[in-house]
Design a protein around this motif. Structure first.
Motif, PDB file in Angstrom:
ATOM      1  N   PHE D  17      -7.571  22.055  34.950  1.00  0.00           N
ATOM      2  CA  PHE D  17      -8.079  21.858  33.591  1.00  0.00           C
ATOM      3  C   PHE D  17      -7.835  20.429  33.118  1.00  0.00           C
ATOM      4  O   PHE D  17      -7.685  20.166  31.929  1.00  0.00           O
ATOM      5  CB  PHE D  17      -7.462  22.883  32.635  1.00  0.00           C
ATOM      6  N   GLY D  18      -7.762  19.527  34.090  1.00  0.00           N
ATOM      7  CA  GLY D  18      -7.677  18.115  33.769  1.00  0.00           C
ATOM      8  C   GLY D  18      -6.421  17.721  33.015  1.00  0.00           C
ATOM      9  O   GLY D  18      -6.398  16.712  32.333  1.00  0.00           O
ATOM     10  N   ARG D  19      -5.391  18.562  33.115  1.00  0.00           N
ATOM     11  CA  ARG D  19      -4.137  18.321  32.400  1.00  0.00           C
ATOM     12  C   ARG D  19      -4.379  18.015  30.916  1.00  0.00           C
ATOM     13  O   ARG D  19      -3.674  17.222  30.296  1.00  0.00           O
ATOM     14  CB  ARG D  19      -3.336  17.173  33.041  1.00  0.00           C
ATOM     15  N   SER D  20      -5.393  18.647  30.390  1.00  0.00           N
ATOM     16  CA  SER D  20      -5.728  18.396  28.987  1.00  0.00           C
ATOM     17  C   SER D  20      -4.949  19.346  28.083  1.00  0.00           C
ATOM     18  O   SER D  20      -5.024  20.560  28.240  1.00  0.00           O
ATOM     19  CB  SER D  20      -7.227  18.615  28.775  1.00  0.00           C
ATOM     20  N   PRO D  21      -4.214  18.799  27.121  1.00  0.00           N
ATOM     21  CA  PRO D  21      -3.481  19.668  26.203  1.00  0.00           C
ATOM     22  C   PRO D  21      -4.390  20.640  25.464  1.00  0.00           C
ATOM     23  O   PRO D  21      -3.984  21.755  25.128  1.00  0.00           O
ATOM     24  CB  PRO D  21      -2.847  18.673  25.219  1.00  0.00           C
ATOM     25  N   ALA D  22      -5.635  20.225  25.246  1.00  0.00           N
ATOM     26  CA  ALA D  22      -6.562  21.108  24.544  1.00  0.00           C
ATOM     27  C   ALA D  22      -6.878  22.359  25.366  1.00  0.00           C
ATOM     28  O   ALA D  22      -7.388  23.345  24.844  1.00  0.00           O
ATOM     29  CB  ALA D  22      -7.838  20.365  24.204  1.00  0.00           C
ATOM     30  N   ARG D  23      -6.589  22.288  26.672  1.00  0.00           N
ATOM     31  CA  ARG D  23      -6.886  23.451  27.531  1.00  0.00           C
ATOM     32  C   ARG D  23      -5.638  24.298  27.759  1.00  0.00           C
ATOM     33  O   ARG D  23      -5.568  25.065  28.722  1.00  0.00           O
ATOM     34  CB  ARG D  23      -7.465  22.974  28.869  1.00  0.00           C
ATOM     35  N   LEU D  24      -4.677  24.154  26.870  1.00  0.00           N
ATOM     36  CA  LEU D  24      -3.422  24.900  27.026  1.00  0.00           C
ATOM     37  C   LEU D  24      -3.642  26.403  27.206  1.00  0.00           C
ATOM     38  O   LEU D  24      -3.004  27.043  28.043  1.00  0.00           O
ATOM     39  CB  LEU D  24      -2.507  24.638  25.817  1.00  0.00           C
ATOM     40  N   LEU D  25      -4.580  26.927  26.421  1.00  0.00           N
ATOM     41  CA  LEU D  25      -4.818  28.366  26.515  1.00  0.00           C
ATOM     42  C   LEU D  25      -5.306  28.738  27.927  1.00  0.00           C
ATOM     43  O   LEU D  25      -4.876  29.743  28.499  1.00  0.00           O
ATOM     44  CB  LEU D  25      -5.858  28.765  25.448  1.00  0.00           C
ATOM     45  N   ASP D  26      -6.172  27.901  28.479  1.00  0.00           N
ATOM     46  CA  ASP D  26      -6.676  28.177  29.827  1.00  0.00           C
ATOM     47  C   ASP D  26      -5.580  28.019  30.872  1.00  0.00           C
ATOM     48  O   ASP D  26      -5.484  28.806  31.803  1.00  0.00           O
ATOM     49  CB  ASP D  26      -7.825  27.212  30.157  1.00  0.00           C
ATOM     50  N   VAL D  27      -4.777  26.986  30.684  1.00  0.00           N
ATOM     51  CA  VAL D  27      -3.684  26.771  31.634  1.00  0.00           C
ATOM     52  C   VAL D  27      -2.726  27.971  31.577  1.00  0.00           C
ATOM     53  O   VAL D  27      -2.312  28.501  32.602  1.00  0.00           O
ATOM     54  CB  VAL D  27      -2.937  25.453  31.331  1.00  0.00           C
ATOM     55  N   GLY D 322     -10.139  34.039  25.127  1.00  0.00           N
ATOM     56  CA  GLY D 322      -9.003  34.115  24.206  1.00  0.00           C
ATOM     57  C   GLY D 322      -7.771  34.690  24.876  1.00  0.00           C
ATOM     58  O   GLY D 322      -7.724  34.872  26.097  1.00  0.00           O
ATOM     59  N   GLY D 323      -6.781  34.985  24.054  1.00  0.00           N
ATOM     60  CA  GLY D 323      -5.525  35.498  24.594  1.00  0.00           C
ATOM     61  C   GLY D 323      -5.101  36.814  23.977  1.00  0.00           C
ATOM     62  O   GLY D 323      -4.022  37.337  24.267  1.00  0.00           O
ATOM     63  N   GLY D 324      -5.982  37.362  23.128  1.00  0.00           N
ATOM     64  CA  GLY D 324      -5.631  38.630  22.487  1.00  0.00           C
ATOM     65  C   GLY D 324      -5.041  38.404  21.111  1.00  0.00           C
ATOM     66  O   GLY D 324      -3.823  38.332  20.969  1.00  0.00           O
ATOM     67  N   ALA D 325      -5.914  38.231  20.128  1.00  0.00           N
ATOM     68  CA  ALA D 325      -5.472  38.086  18.746  1.00  0.00           C
ATOM     69  C   ALA D 325      -6.673  38.329  17.842  1.00  0.00           C
ATOM     70  O   ALA D 325      -7.641  37.567  17.881  1.00  0.00           O
ATOM     71  CB  ALA D 325      -4.891  36.697  18.482  1.00  0.00           C
ATOM     72  N   TYR D 326      -6.592  39.380  17.060  1.00  0.00           N
ATOM     73  CA  TYR D 326      -7.694  39.758  16.174  1.00  0.00           C
ATOM     74  C   TYR D 326      -8.060  38.626  15.233  1.00  0.00           C
ATOM     75  O   TYR D 326      -9.228  38.373  14.945  1.00  0.00           O
ATOM     76  CB  TYR D 326      -7.258  40.998  15.398  1.00  0.00           C
ATOM     77  N   SER D 337      -7.502  28.046  18.086  1.00  0.00           N
ATOM     78  CA  SER D 337      -7.295  28.617  19.404  1.00  0.00           C
ATOM     79  C   SER D 337      -8.059  27.821  20.456  1.00  0.00           C
ATOM     80  O   SER D 337      -7.554  27.526  21.540  1.00  0.00           O
ATOM     81  CB  SER D 337      -7.735  30.080  19.392  1.00  0.00           C
ATOM     82  N   LEU D 338      -9.276  27.451  20.091  1.00  0.00           N
ATOM     83  CA  LEU D 338     -10.120  26.672  20.983  1.00  0.00           C
ATOM     84  C   LEU D 338      -9.470  25.319  21.304  1.00  0.00           C
ATOM     85  O   LEU D 338      -9.678  24.742  22.366  1.00  0.00           O
ATOM     86  CB  LEU D 338     -11.465  26.446  20.282  1.00  0.00           C
ATOM     87  N   GLU D 339      -8.680  24.831  20.373  1.00  0.00           N
ATOM     88  CA  GLU D 339      -7.983  23.555  20.582  1.00  0.00           C
ATOM     89  C   GLU D 339      -6.684  23.735  21.363  1.00  0.00           C
ATOM     90  O   GLU D 339      -5.896  22.812  21.497  1.00  0.00           O
ATOM     91  CB  GLU D 339      -7.672  22.893  19.223  1.00  0.00           C
ATOM     92  N   GLY D 340      -6.422  24.976  21.775  1.00  0.00           N
ATOM     93  CA  GLY D 340      -5.224  25.224  22.578  1.00  0.00           C
ATOM     94  C   GLY D 340      -3.998  25.489  21.747  1.00  0.00           C
ATOM     95  O   GLY D 340      -2.870  25.292  22.200  1.00  0.00           O
TER      96      GLY D 340
END
Lengths: 179, 482, 241, 592
Positions: D17-27, D322-326, D337-340
């Motif tokens: 994920f390109g070590r991008s902090p914005a991709r924290l959720l994906d990481v 997502g990660g599970g949050a209504y 969330s999209l911003e990690g």
């Protein structure tokens, strides 16, 4: 006309609220003119002589005997006032609420550094402890609450005199404190 | 009320014991013939302070543990502060801090003793032990002895004002901190207090005279009433002088011989142990070397006056000498002598306050000192009701890991039980039990001014019941007194 | 940012405001106090406590985040809003373990002061009594989560004023806790006792060690004057007639 | 696993994920998938790999339901315990799982084979009870199915071959707009022939309003976003339908993903965005591979990517799971969330159209809205506005479940009455309709003449039907409990208030509530509604408040006649102490 009757009671607390009541100092002479004292730890009346007008209770509820006496207060008092932090929300004794009761007893009676041959007291002549210290209003209906640890004598005086003259006690800023 | 005299074992219960500060209850087991078989003074509250202060920061102790007791909060406030001085690495607080604390403490001794003598005990002394219930309270004193009562109220008020001036509040103030205090005494505060201090000495002396008059009028009865011999414990200054705020521990035996002397707080574990009995939430301390049968002792005014070599204020010292003459060279053992000794201390406290108020150190500005952190702090103080021990251990992170509190009333536990036993034998044995007779028991307990709030680390009131039990001890009937 | 002046109406009083201000700031400049807890003048708003909620053209909104616009009609000091603000204060009291009697911050605590100002006698709600342990791993500062109101001031101050990121949150809902940037507690972070974050807590949660109740009773911030008095003393507008 | 190995894995994932902090959720998702949970150690390594502070990583990770912080079993059964699931027997299924595994819900078997956990609505209320097992949906579960499922997991086999691993489409009524026939590229071709302003005008003509429930005019949103200043503009499709009882996006995403992507592309063209995000709820991760395939096909067809259809328009779409949050269904929370970050909503203003993703102008639209938009471009605004009712034009896809014969997705025209809707799905003897999910309203039969209409009954599409035998207030309790679990914790009135609402309602349901308790509950509800920061808190009291309004008798019947009933229970309070001392609580004697 008969003087209104006042009873005071004391549960799990430090007696500081009763002491604060005595801190009304010379006004106690006026108070005696205004009311007749019924059951109270400051006199030797140990049982309600009948219905009383105002009951004032100090302390939280931490054992079965507290519960029993508190219920008596509610049954016998037209107006019930919870006085002080312990009665209102358990106060400092309720710091035990986040610790298992067992650990509290063991620390005091088994593990303390001066304890010799420890045993956790369990005789039928002493009350059974509750799991936590409960505020008075969680056990019986409370009509008024006076915060403070203890409420200052002026606070108690202001509230009592208001109630005795049939008014709703409204306390000024300086007289409402939680500590 | 009368108790049936049929051939049954009976249990007499006084619950609550009133006009004492706290929750206690007395049970007296009578056999088939009405003879006293067993007496117990139970403490029926438990609060668990030792456990729940664990994990708290050490400097919070002085404000948490004073909530043990609303009558002598200053004792706990100061004992904890002194123990935490040690933890904070401060061996000697500044002169201003020490004198502010002493002033606070004498203010407390003064108000507490006045409260006890006039509000709680005097009805028994003025109206008699078996006076009707409606007389046995301070309001009746107020009606019949208005001058005595008014002065009592103002004496207590003065003590409370001193506490407020030194701690910010009359009850549960915050004046003392580990390493010192948070305020000094302003000149205006000093002037207000100084204006009345001579009157306070005068009234204390009047109170003492009243106590002496009552005692001497019925000396024979009062000396015997609920009396027994015991050891006595008190802290004293290095030279043996009475010191209510600080000093080393001394214990004397029934003849006045020293069992030990000049013991430092840090060594208390070598000298004291506590027994637990399953029928009370209050423990039973004893001198380790003497064992639990013989090692129990008394504390409080009587113990202090007996144990000290002298008092460093003139009126109180003169009175001490008169008092000690009662014992004829041995300590005074009478339970009711507690009241007399208490009034001597009241005078002493007033004299001390006068001395301190004149001291310019109270207006000093060095309030708090710092030092090298330590992990253990033990301190004691002579609370109005007797020697009070506070022992804390504190970890590297400043959290309390252990608290052991042996409070004044606990130190008197065995003594109060003994008093109950003796009085029951003297007055109840084989007799028809009346309300007035039962009050005798309470009179005896009251002499010790038990602060059951402290003792149980809880507080409340006692009631009086008579329980009838069958020969196997099963409850048949139970009646409340009053 | 322009300095365009505009006028908003707060409880019927015309208040001059500058573009870019929030309602809360404009009110404060005019000597009108809007109760608030998580807000701090040196920090960007967090919007956590909602105590500063006012009605903006009839709809509730947080005054600490809402920008002024010409002609906004604001209700602030109404019985309805104050009752709801008090309810939030009560919620915060029962959410944690706030033992005012033995708390060293008592008298200087903004939560307590709001209770006083808003007329709370005692919380009506049931106590949640969470179990927390004090984090005293740092040499100079400790965290007592019993007293945390999750205002996020420490977290914002650390980032915005100290240029660090010592604090954050952990978990969600009622289980949310203030977290620190180390697995070993506060002592493992680079927090300094001189950081603004170390002393910006409105309650007794984040405290410098060893202080205790060092201000005498009677001289503490809210002993005799209600919170917000400093703002109200600056009052430049007359109250509505 | 060795620490170094862990670190390597985490580093690899971060690299993807390109070590991008914005991709924290994906990481975090990637690491979670590889390591089974996110330990304190992993958090440290993730922080290191992304150049973030550890507390920032923990802040995000601890927020999401599906990230385990403690080790779990090799398989995890997430049994859905949403209201409809429980109406249909989820409790018995849970019991069956507990019996078959020998552990309780929330626990892991001693052999580390299986962990059991509950989860909120997973978008399968039309085929409840349901569960996600290792991410694979199992439907129409019965207790009898459970032993075989457990056996399969014990053997380490894939559950996707089980007969229960089947999601029925349940599209029971196709309208012309969302579920009509589709020609990929048709809308884009038309759009690119128009200027963005003309395109937005067409939206204006159509009078399309947002399908998420709020009903904001889409043309206005796009117009605001288009004209807002920023370095970049973004389109975000909100496919985080978490409202209990909603599943229409599940059907749209399987049935007509092309229409949706077409709508996103059109939106991108309209507002001047080059990038779009589909925020897919974690529960729908099983659809991810197919959606990616569709995206790839569209890129190949020149409908996505650079120079679309050779007209010089660049636009591409990334799917964020997502990660599970209504609460991430709330647009500003979704952006966070999209911003990690943790999905805590933002204060508004500023609105996302002014400052959204990375503080740039962002249009967040519902799945269904974007489908409608594509259709409008294709067929014209006037064509669209011929459907519907008064100010509510077009059709609405409804997710209907609960006590009816034919639960499923129905695309109906606005203006339909609730009674007609009940007849359509075969619902008789209806006690109540939960319209718009728990954050909507609970409607009594005297309201069944009301119409599906933005100005009266706006909805995201969740319709739950309660038959006359249902204990309605018990389901309101479950809804309230759902809000306590989903409150993000950012603001005080919602964080604490939702729990207090639950306790207040429970006291009444236990029969120990008094009239004053009821009044207090109402006041509390009003406070939580007025003072909360976002839509979650503002609607969390709706189950209670709307049933108080519409079913007052249900409450009155539960109230005690006493003036005061303590919450205190002596017998219970004595248990702990008596267990320590071995004493008898002796209640009888004490009160004699």
């Amino acid at each position: 006309m008969a003087k209104p009757k006042v009873a005071t009671g004391h549960f799990t607390g430090c007696f500081g609220c009763h002491m604060s009541l005595l801190d009304i100092d010379e006004r106690i002479i006026d108070l005696v003119e205004l009311v007749e004292f019924d059951k109270s730890p400051i006199n030797d009346i140990k049982r309600f002589s009948g219905p009383v007008d105002i009951g004032i209770v100090e302390g939280g509820v931490s054992n079965d005997e507290n519960v029993e006496f508190l219920k008596q207060f509610r049954e016998n008092c037209r107006i019930l006032i919870a006085m002080g932090a312990c009665a209102l929300n358990g106060g400092v004794p309720s710091m035990r609420n986040t610790v298992p009761l067992k650990e509290c007893l063991e620390e005091a009676f088994l593990n303390g550094p001066t304890v010799h041959g420890g045993v956790i007291p369990n005789d039928p002549d002493i009350p059974n402890l509750l799991d936590r210290v409960y505020p008075v209003h969680e056990v019986v209906k409370v009509d008024y609450a006076l915060p403070g640890c203890p409420p200052s004598a002026d606070t108690l005086w202001a509230a009592l005199t208001a109630l005795l003259s049939g008014e709703e006690p409204g306390l000024p800023y300086e007289l409402v404190k939680y500590d | 009320m009368a108790v049936s005299t049929s051939n049954q074992k009976r249990k007499v219960v006084i619950n609550p014991v009133t006009r004492v500060e706290g929750h206690g209850k007395v049970t007296i087991q009578l056999d088939e013939n009405g003879h006293v078989e067993r007496t117990r003074f139970h403490i029926i509250e438990f609060r668990g302070f030792e456990r729940f202060v664990q994990g708290r920061m050490y400097w919070e102790a002085p404000i948490i543990v004073q909530r043990l007791c609303g009558i002598c909060p200053v004792s706990h406030h100061l004992a904890a502060s002194k123990a935490m001085d040690v933890v904070a690495g401060v061996d000697q607080v500044s002169p201003t801090a020490e004198k502010m604390r002493r002033l606070m403490h004498y203010g407390q001794t003064y108000q507490s003793h006045a409260l006890h003598f006039f509000h709680l005990a005097s009805p028994d002394l003025l109206f008699g032990f078996d006076a009707p219930v409606e007389k046995r309270n301070v309001l009746a004193v107020l009606a019949e002895y208005p001058d005595v009562a008014r002065k009592a109220v103002l004496m207590r008020q003065y003590g409370q004002e001193v506490i407020k001036a030194t701690s910010g509040k009359k009850i549960h103030g915050t004046g003392s901190l580990p390493g010192g205090v948070n305020k000094n005494l302003g000149a205006a505060e000093r002037d207000t207090l100084q204006a009345r201090v001579d009157t306070m000495i005068e009234w204390a002396v009047e109170g003492l005279e009243l106590c002496k008059t009552i005692t001497k009028a019925d000396l024979d009865k009062l000396v015997k009433f609920g009396s027994f011999e015991s050891n006595f414990m008190s802290i004293v200054a290095e030279d043996g002088c009475m010191d209510l705020y600080d000093g080393k521990l001394r214990v004397i035996d029934a003849d006045g011989e020293k069992i030990f002397d000049q013991v430092a707080p840090a060594d208390y574990l070598d000298y004291i142990e506590e027994e637990v009995r399953p029928w009370s939430y209050m423990k039973f301390p004893f001198i380790k070397s003497l064992g639990k049968e013989k090692g129990w002792y008394r504390v409080g005014p009587l113990a202090r006056v007996n144990a000290c070599d002298y008092i460093d204020t003139p009126i109180a010292e003169k009175e001490r000498q008169e008092f000690m003459a009662l014992g004829g060279g041995r300590p005074v053992h009478a339970t009711m002598a507690y009241h007399w000794a208490r009034m001597i201390e009241t005078v002493h406290a007033a004299e001390k306050m006068k001395e301190l108020l004149a001291d310019p150190d109270l207006q000093g500005t060095e309030l708090r000192r710092k030092g090298e952190r330590r992990n253990r702090g033990v301190a004691w103080i002579e609370a109005p009701r007797g020697t009070l021990f506070h022992h804390y251990e504190v970890d590297e992170q400043d959290k309390i890991t252990l608290a052991n509190l042996i409070v004044s009333t606990t130190n008197n536990n065995e003594a109060m039980n003994e008093a109950v036993r003796v009085i029951a034998d003297q007055y109840l044995d084989g007799k028809e039990i009346t309300e007035g007779l039962l009050n005798h028991i309470e009179v005896g307990i009251r002499a010790y001014d038990p602060c059951l709030s402290c003792a149980t680390h809880a507080l409340g009131q006692m009631r009086l019941q008579v329980r009838l039990t069958d020969a196997r001890g099963h409850l048949i009937d139970e009646k409340l007194r009053g | 940012m322009s300095n365009e002046k505009m006028t908003i109406l707060i409880d019927g009083v015309a208040v001059e405001a500058t573009e870019g201000q929030t309602i809360l700031q404009a009110a404060a400049d005019a000597g009108i106090y809007i109760p608030r807890l998580c807000n701090h003048k040196d920090l960007l708003p967090g919007g956590h406590c909602r105590i500063c909620t006012v009605k903006i053209n009839g709809r509730p909104g947080s005054s600490c985040t809402f920008p002024v616009a010409d002609g906004l009609v604001i209700e602030n000091d109404t019985d309805e809003l104050n009752a709801m603000r008090r309810a939030i204060v009560e919620m915060l009291f029962v959410e944690g373990n706030h033992y005012c009697p033995s708390c060293e911050a008592s008298g200087n605590c903004e939560l307590q002061a709001l209770g006083y100002r808003l007329g709370m006698i005692n919380p009506e709600y049931p106590y949640q009594e969470p179990k927390n342990e004090i984090d005293a791993t740092h040499d100079d500062v400790y965290i007592d989560r019993d007293r945390c109101v999750l205002c996020g001031r420490c977290a914002r101050a650390s980032v915005q004023l100290d240029g660090k990121r010592v604090f954050g949150f952990d978990g969600r809902g009622l289980g949310t806790r203030i977290a620190v940037n180390s697995p070993d507690g506060l002592g493992g972070t680079n927090l300094s006792v001189d950081d603004r974050a170390a002393t910006i807590c409105p309650t007794g949660c984040l405290r410098v060690k060893g202080q205790g109740p060092d201000i005498p009773v009677g001289q503490r911030a809210y002993d005799s004057t209600p919170i917000g008095s400093d703002i109200e003393r600056k009052q430049t507008v007359k109250q509505a007639t | 696993m060795a620490v170094e190995q862990q670190r390597d894995i985490i580093s690899q994932v971060a690299e993807e994920f390109g070590r991008s902090p914005a991709r924290l959720l994906d990481v975090a998702r990637g690491v979670h998938a590889r390591l089974g949970h996110l330990s304190e150690e992993s958090i440290g390594f993730i922080a290191e790999a992304l150049g973030l502070e550890r507390v920032r990583v923990r802040d995000t990770i601890s927020f999401y339901h599906f990230f385990a912080r403690q080790p779990r079993g090799r398989s995890t059964v997430y049994l859905c315990n949403a209201v409809v699931e429980r109406m249909k027997g989820a409790d018995a299924v849970a019991k069956a799982f507990e019996e078959a595994t020998g552990v309780k819900m929330g626990e892991t078997t001693p052999d580390n084979a299986i962990s059991l956990a509950y989860t909120a609505c997973i978008g399968l209320s039309d085929q409840a009870p349901s569960a996600l097992v290792n991410g694979i949906p199992l439907t129409n579960l019965t207790p009898a199915d459970v032993p075989m499922i457990v056996e399969t997991l014990r053997k380490g086999e894939d559950v996707s071959s089980l007969p229960q691993a089947k999601v029925k489409k349940n599209l029971l009524k196709r309208g012309d707009i969302v579920f009509g026939a589709m020609d990929p590229g048709a809308a884009i071709r038309k759009a690119l022939a128009l200027s963005p302003v003309e395109l937005i005008n067409e939206m204006s003509v159509s009078r399309l309003r947002g399908r998420g429930g709020a009903g904001f005019p889409t043309s206005m949103k796009w117009s605001f976003c288009r004209t807002a200043k920023g370095e970049a503009h973004y389109v975000v499709c909100n496919a985080d339908e978490g409202e209990p009882g909603t599943f229409k996006d599940r059907v749209i995403l399987t049935e007509c993903p092309d229409l949706l992507f077409e709508g996103m592309t059109v939106a991108g063209y309209a507002i001047g965005a080059k990038k779009g995000f589909l925020y897919l709820r974690a529960e729908y991760e099983y659809m991810l591979a197919r959606l990616e395939t569709v995206l790839a096909r569209r890129r190949d067809a020149g409908l996505l990517g650079t120079n679309i259809l050779g007209k010089g328009f660049d636009f591409d779409i990334r799917i964020q799971v997502g990660g599970g949050a209504y609460v991430c269904g709330e647009e500003s929370a979704l952006i966070e969330s999209l911003e990690g970050k943790r999905g805590a909503p933002r204060d508004r203003p500023p609105f996302p159209v002014q400052k959204g993703y990375r503080n740039q102008p962002t249009s967040v639209n519902n799945v269904e809205t974007l489908c409608c938009a594509a259709r409008i471009v294709e067929k014209g605004g006037a064509w669209f506005s011929a459907f519907g009712y008064e100010d509510s034009k077009g059709t609405k896809a409804l997710s209907i479940s609960g006590d009816c014969e034919r639960p499923g997705v129905y695309e109906v025209e606005y203006g339909m009455t609730l009674q007609d809707m009940l007849d359509m799905v075969g619902a008789r003897n209806v006690q109540a309709i939960q319209f718009g999910g728990p954050s909507g309203q609970c409607i009594a039969p005297d309201g069944f003449g009301r119409r599906l209409d933005f100005d009266d009954l706006a909805t995201g599409g969740s319709v739950i039907i309660f038959g006359e035998d249902r204990d309605l207030l018990e389901y309101m309790r479950q809804f309230t409990e759902f809000f306590t679990e989903e409150s993000c914790g950012w603001c005080a009135p919602c964080r604490v208030g939702t729990t207090l609402l639950l306790k207040g309602l429970e006291k009444i349901l236990e029969g120990s509530g008094t009239k004053s308790d009821l009044e207090a509950l109402k006041k509390l509800g009003a406070t939580v509604k007025a003072m909360s920061r976002c839509g979650l808190g503002q609607t969390a009291a709706n189950p209670i408040l709307t049933t108080m309004e519409n079913f007052p008798g249900l409450y009155e019947a539960r109230l005690s006649k006493d003036e005061f009933i303590p919450s205190f229970d002596l017998a219970k309070a004595l248990e702990e102490g008596c267990a320590v001392t071995g004493r008898n609580p002796d209640l009888e004697e004490k009160h004699a």
